[in-house]
Design an enzyme around this catalytic site. Structure first.
Site, PDB file in Angstrom:
ATOM      1  N   LYS A  23       0.762  -1.203  -0.042  1.00  0.00           N
ATOM      2  CA  LYS A  23      -0.009   0.022  -0.020  1.00  0.00           C
ATOM      3  C   LYS A  23       0.770   1.159   0.005  1.00  0.00           C
ATOM      4  O   LYS A  23       0.481   2.190   0.606  1.00  0.00           O
ATOM      5  CB  LYS A  23      -0.983  -0.237   1.241  1.00  0.00           C
ATOM      6  CG  LYS A  23      -1.930  -1.258   1.193  1.00  0.00           C
ATOM      7  CD  LYS A  23      -3.001  -1.280   2.466  1.00  0.00           C
ATOM      8  CE  LYS A  23      -1.986  -1.592   3.714  1.00  0.00           C
ATOM      9  NZ  LYS A  23      -2.863  -1.945   4.833  1.00  0.00           N
ATOM     10  N   ASP A  40      -5.525  -5.539  10.685  1.00  0.00           N
ATOM     11  CA  ASP A  40      -7.104  -4.764  10.733  1.00  0.00           C
ATOM     12  C   ASP A  40      -8.056  -5.766  10.291  1.00  0.00           C
ATOM     13  O   ASP A  40      -9.068  -5.817  10.878  1.00  0.00           O
ATOM     14  CB  ASP A  40      -7.022  -3.692   9.792  1.00  0.00           C
ATOM     15  CG  ASP A  40      -6.509  -4.043   8.275  1.00  0.00           C
ATOM     16  OD1 ASP A  40      -5.936  -5.118   8.084  1.00  0.00           O
ATOM     17  OD2 ASP A  40      -6.493  -3.194   7.313  1.00  0.00           O
TER      18      ASP A  40
HETATM   19  C1  BGC Z   1      -2.037  -5.834   3.811  1.00  0.00           C
HETATM   20  C2  BGC Z   1      -2.699  -6.527   4.961  1.00  0.00           C
HETATM   21  C3  BGC Z   1      -3.921  -5.792   5.323  1.00  0.00           C
HETATM   22  C4  BGC Z   1      -4.707  -5.187   4.078  1.00  0.00           C
HETATM   23  C5  BGC Z   1      -5.885  -4.161   4.434  1.00  0.00           C
HETATM   24  C6  BGC Z   1      -2.650  -5.241   2.739  1.00  0.00           C
HETATM   25  O1  BGC Z   1      -1.910  -4.482   1.790  1.00  0.00           O
HETATM   26  O2  BGC Z   1      -0.993  -6.735   3.248  1.00  0.00           O
HETATM   27  O3  BGC Z   1      -1.995  -6.747   5.981  1.00  0.00           O
HETATM   28  O4  BGC Z   1      -4.898  -6.407   6.225  1.00  0.00           O
HETATM   29  O5  BGC Z   1      -3.913  -4.522   3.103  1.00  0.00           O
HETATM   30  O6  BGC Z   1      -5.633  -3.202   5.173  1.00  0.00           O
END
Ligand code: BGC
Length: 450
Positions: free
Chosen positions: A156, A192
């Site tokens: 992200k 989360d």
């Molecule tokens: C992460 C997860 C997370 C999800 C939603 C992903 O990019 O790897 O750990 O739960 O995003 O936030």
């Protein structure tokens, strides 16, 4: 002569997942989940199925005052949560993570977090108290215990140096120690999706799955401990929460048979090419960009806007995912929001036919995302094979898209085994509340075993 509208529809067919394709995706995901859980296959599995070391869901009797940190979506938040007999109150503050911190050093990131935490504690007059803290850290973590988690990769848009391969709880504790003014007990670290599951389970005992469809995409579910071959924690408890990290599904090419040129371009322009392939087809960080790429293509083909785009349309990242929700919120035949969005993008010359074309593109991309998530949830439901399961869901895409929930309900109903009943429940602030609950359950157990 064929009309632009028909050509756009034909071009968008590649975004339509047939039932056969969806069933194939489900069977591949199922195999990957099994591999993730298996002792001999975990290391090479793409879907990691990380153990969370959480074996107890909340029982509704958790009490006390807790701090929570929530890092991993668009914002960073600090929260203080009071769990009482018949009440629950929560205050929180959002702090920005400037982009130089998102892509800077890990030390700077943790120092920033600790500073926000200290300021928050001062503002809430708990600066001197020794409170228990739950840390929602929403990136793939290999957990070695409830308070120990090794970061596997950033996702992200984050890329802080010196954190991958390290224990994130230690990173936070070190930053707190560098300041020297706070005394806290970090009681647990969680994802989360796990927080969402915990928070929904607090209200609804049938909740056994937590899903995030926000900036990123992920799911957590309750697995039988006996199926978790790598588990080395407390024996004797029947269940264990598994953080699937299904956003990585497809990183080995498994989804290539349904990916499009738009998906490949989003991926190659991202900070982590080749990684988080399923997430890039679904989540809020990428959905708007997928739409934009399709619109650019159709404009260049002369099918939209008389062949004339705008500077903004051609600029990467300019089509926000919230636009997709806004455009699809218009009633059929009405294009008020669509027109506003197109005006913002410098496309005020759009005709009604253009707007219908833009909406069609949005619908195809969001429907595909909803169907991919549905395939994932149905795979988990079929695997768990329990007669009734509530799925707690959080995240901006699910929350704000006007049709996502309905699309998912319809699709999952087609895909689950007969006899399985399910509900999709919007989670109220899973990552904050979930962190407090994990801390509370951990404190409860500490007292029990003390
Ligand atoms: C992460 C997860 C997370 C999800 C939603 C992903 O990019 O790897 O750990 O739960 O995003 O936030």
């Amino acid at each position: 002569m064929r009309q632009a509208r028909d050509i756009i529809r034909e071009e968008c067919e590649i975004l339509h997942l047939t039932d056969k394709q969806i069933r194939e995706i489900m069977s591949r995901l199922h195999n990957d989940l099994i591999k993730g859980l298996g002792k001999d296959t975990h290391a090479t599995s793409i879907v990691k199925c990380w153990l969370t070391y959480i074996q107890d869901l909340p029982n509704g009797k958790e009490r006390g005052k807790f701090l929570a940190l929530d890092l991993g979506g668009t914002n960073f938040r600090v929260l203080i949560i009071n769990l009482g007999e018949n009440h629950f109150d929560m205050q929180s503050k959002i702090y920005a993570i400037p982009s130089h911190i998102m892509t800077g050093t890990g030390v700077a990131l943790f120092d920033h977090i600790a500073e926000c935490l200290a300021n928050f504690m001062k503002e809430h007059n708990v600066y001197e108290e020794r409170l228990a803290l739950g840390f929602t850290f929403s990136f793939p973590l290999k957990q070695l215990g409830l308070t120990k988690g090794i970061l596997q990769r950033w996702t992200k848009g984050f890329s802080c140096s010196g954190v991958v391969g390290e224990d994130v709880v230690q990173g936070l504790k070190d930053a707190i120690a560098r300041r020297g003014d706070l005394s806290l007990s970090v009681m647990g670290i969680l994802n989360d999706a796990t927080g969402t599951l915990m928070s929904c389970a607090h209200k609804e005992p049938h909740c056994r799955i937590g899903v995030i469809i926000g900036t990123g995409s992920n799911a957590c579910y309750v697995e039988k401990t006996e199926n978790c071959e790598l588990f080395d924690g407390e024996p004797g408890k029947p269940d264990l929460l598994i953080n699937t990290e299904w956003g990585a599904f497809g990183d080995d090419g498994t989804l290539d048979f349904v990916r499009t040129e738009f998906d490949r371009e989003v991926d190659s322009n991202s900070i982590n090419p080749g990684k988080q392939i399923q997430e890039k087809m679904i989540s809020g960080m990428y959905m708007g960009e997928l739409v934009r790429l399709a619109l650019v293509k159709f404009t260049k083909m002369g099918l939209l806007f008389g062949g004339h785009g705008s500077d903004l349309l051609f600029q990467r990242g300019s089509f926000y995912t919230k636009y997709v929700s806004e455009i699809e919120s218009d009633k059929p035949g009405d294009f008020t929001s669509c027109m506003e969005v197109l005006e913002e993008l410098g496309l005020s010359h759009a005709t009604e036919a253009d707007m219908a074309g833009v909406r069609h593109v949005c619908e195809c991309i969001s429907r595909r995302a909803a169907h991919l998530v549905s395939a994932g949830i149905a795979t988990l439901l079929n695997k768990m094979n329990e007669p009734r399961v509530t799925v707690g869901i959080d995240g901006s895409v699910y929350r704000f898209h006007p049709h996502f929930h309905t699309l998912m309900c319809e699709k999952i109903a087609q895909l689950v085994r007969p006899g399985i009943q399910f509900d999709l429940m919007l989670s109220e602030d899973g990552s904050g509340r979930g962190a407090a609950l994990v801390a509370a359950v951990a404190c409860r157990q500490r007292l029990q075993f003390a």
